[in-house]
Design a protein around this motif. Structure first.
Motif, PDB file in Angstrom:
ATOM      1  N   LYS A  96       0.839  -1.197   0.000  1.00  0.00           N
ATOM      2  CA  LYS A  96       0.000   0.000   0.000  1.00  0.00           C
ATOM      3  C   LYS A  96       0.875   1.247   0.000  1.00  0.00           C
ATOM      4  O   LYS A  96       1.924   1.283   0.648  1.00  0.00           O
ATOM      5  N   SER A 117      -4.585   6.910  -1.666  1.00  0.00           N
ATOM      6  CA  SER A 117      -3.818   5.683  -1.467  1.00  0.00           C
ATOM      7  C   SER A 117      -3.775   4.850  -2.743  1.00  0.00           C
ATOM      8  O   SER A 117      -4.609   5.013  -3.642  1.00  0.00           O
ATOM      9  N   THR A 119      -3.130   0.643  -3.812  1.00  0.00           N
ATOM     10  CA  THR A 119      -3.032  -0.716  -3.275  1.00  0.00           C
ATOM     11  C   THR A 119      -2.347  -1.640  -4.281  1.00  0.00           C
ATOM     12  O   THR A 119      -2.658  -1.609  -5.471  1.00  0.00           O
ATOM     13  N   TYR A 138      -1.095  -1.279 -10.671  1.00  0.00           N
ATOM     14  CA  TYR A 138      -1.612  -1.375  -9.304  1.00  0.00           C
ATOM     15  C   TYR A 138      -3.027  -1.940  -9.363  1.00  0.00           C
ATOM     16  O   TYR A 138      -3.669  -1.929 -10.416  1.00  0.00           O
TER      17      TYR A 138
END
Length: 396
Positions: A96, A117, A119, A138
């Motif tokens: 993350k 964010s 992940t 991602y």
């Protein structure tokens, strides 16, 4: 004797552990360098940090920034934390990535963003390959609420943005999905008198809607299928677009970025600009057109637009509608494409009688190389609708 043997083994193990420690530690600077290498291939801006520290499996980049080529639009990111970092064949996987909230002010405008964010980020070891293992990927990227203000007044806001991707099991393609929810804009802040009057007459003092993008990319033959790119606003309508082309390979992207960069580096050099322009035309020859569509679904803006235009011309909506119907075939006659002329005229008449949807599609029987499209446009533009398989419909 046995005791001495065990002691020697323990000491040897401790020494090996001590020597192995630095080799097993994460290299934060290498992670950032490889991240920038992947960003450069995509033509993106660079990532810099004032300091990079490693704590276990985490890499913390302090005083981080997104840096543009001209260094005029740098975006401060504060502290960026890469959590759960693991080396992967010379590259890195990151469980993350967490960002500080963004708060940027310039002149009398500001923009804030929170809850940012990423992940399961994959940073390639070598961005110069020809498959998806060399691409920065991602699973999901999210941004929470975004707010933009002008002179202290909120001009626009976005509730949430989510980008998800899914890699095929054989690494041959990737699906992507973008959702932007709660897009709001205050057009009442527009000061220019004529624009302000138009906005008020059309009932567009505020916008409330969403945006979505869906598609897939096959890296082998470079087939890019954008199945939906839609803007949907309350009391306005829904504008959606889609297209499919082949030839958008990693090599094409790299060449395109190099050509674009060359043009940006020599903006006043006429010869350099001409050379880059020719290179761009050469790149376009690698692409093949498969299909495209643009569609608008009305939610009230058409009637308000006709009413406003009629008022400006000192007439009424009924007379203006009839005038538009009559003008359409005459405007299209100059292109000498009777079939398209009839198609568009019928669609316009249907839509103006009862605004519902208006769709323009291009779906040739076989994929068409871009050079053929350019040749038709320059030599016989009236053949383009047939070459591309163009259809125009309304309220379907």
């Amino acid at each position: 004797m046995l005791y001495l043997t065990k002691a020697k083994l323990l000491l040897a193990g401790a020494a090996l552990t001590a020597l192995a420690g630095p080799a097993l530690a994460l290299d934060g600077n290498d992670l950032v360098a490889k991240l920038n290498g992947a960003l450069a291939i995509k033509g993106s801006s660079g990532f810099t940090a004032g300091s990079i520290n490693v704590s276990g499996s985490d890499v913390i980049a302090a005083d981080a920034k997104i840096v543009t080529d001209d260094a005029k639009q740098n975006i401060p990111l504060g502290t960026v934390k890469f959590e759960g970092v693991e080396e992967d064949g010379g590259g890195y996987t990151v469980g993350k990535v967490l960002f500080d909230n963004v708060n940027v002010t310039q002149d009398k405008s500001s923009i804030t963003a929170s809850d940012i964010s990423i992940t399961n980020l994959s940073i390639p070891a070598d961005p110069n390959g020809n498959d998806l293992r060399s691409v920065l990927l991602y699973d999901e990227a999210t941004v929470g609420r975004i707010v933009g203000t002008v002179e202290g007044k909120q001009a626009f806001s976005v509730d949430r943005t989510t980008v998800t991707t899914e890699l095929a099991d054989d690494n041959s393609s990737v699906d992507f999905d973008v959702k932007v929810a709660g897009v709001k804009a205050d057009l009442g802040l527009v000061d220019e008198p004529q624009a302000k009057d138009t906005i008020q007459q059309l009932g567009l003092t505020s916008l409330d809607g969403s945006m979505m993008i869906e598609g897939s990319w096959s890296v082998g033959d470079g087939t890019l299928d954008l199945t939906e790119y839609a803007l949907d606003f309350k009391d306005v309508g829904r504008l959606s677009m889609s297209f499919s082309l082949t030839g958008y390979t990693l090599d094409f992207i790299k060449s395109l970025n190099e050509t674009t960069q060359a043009m940006a580096e020599n903006p006043s050099n006429e010869q350099a600009q001409q050379a880059a322009g020719l290179a761009m035309l050469g790149l376009m020859q690698r692409l093949t057109f498969n299909s495209a569509e643009i569609r608008f679904e009305d939610a009230g803006i058409t009637k308000r637009g006709i009413d406003y235009a009629a008022k400006k011309q000192n007439t009424d909506a009924t007379q203006l509608t009839q005038m538009l119907k009559g003008m359409t075939p005459f405007m299209l006659a100059q292109f000498n494409v009777p079939e398209l002329q009839n198609m568009v005229t019928e669609a316009v008449n249907t839509y103006l009688d009862k605004p519902g949807s208006f769709t323009i599609s291009a779906e040739p029987e076989n994929a068409v190389p871009f050079p053929m499209i350019v040749g038709a446009a320059m030599g016989a533009p009236n053949t383009l609708p047939k070459v591309l398989g163009v259809t125009v419909t309304a309220n379907d």
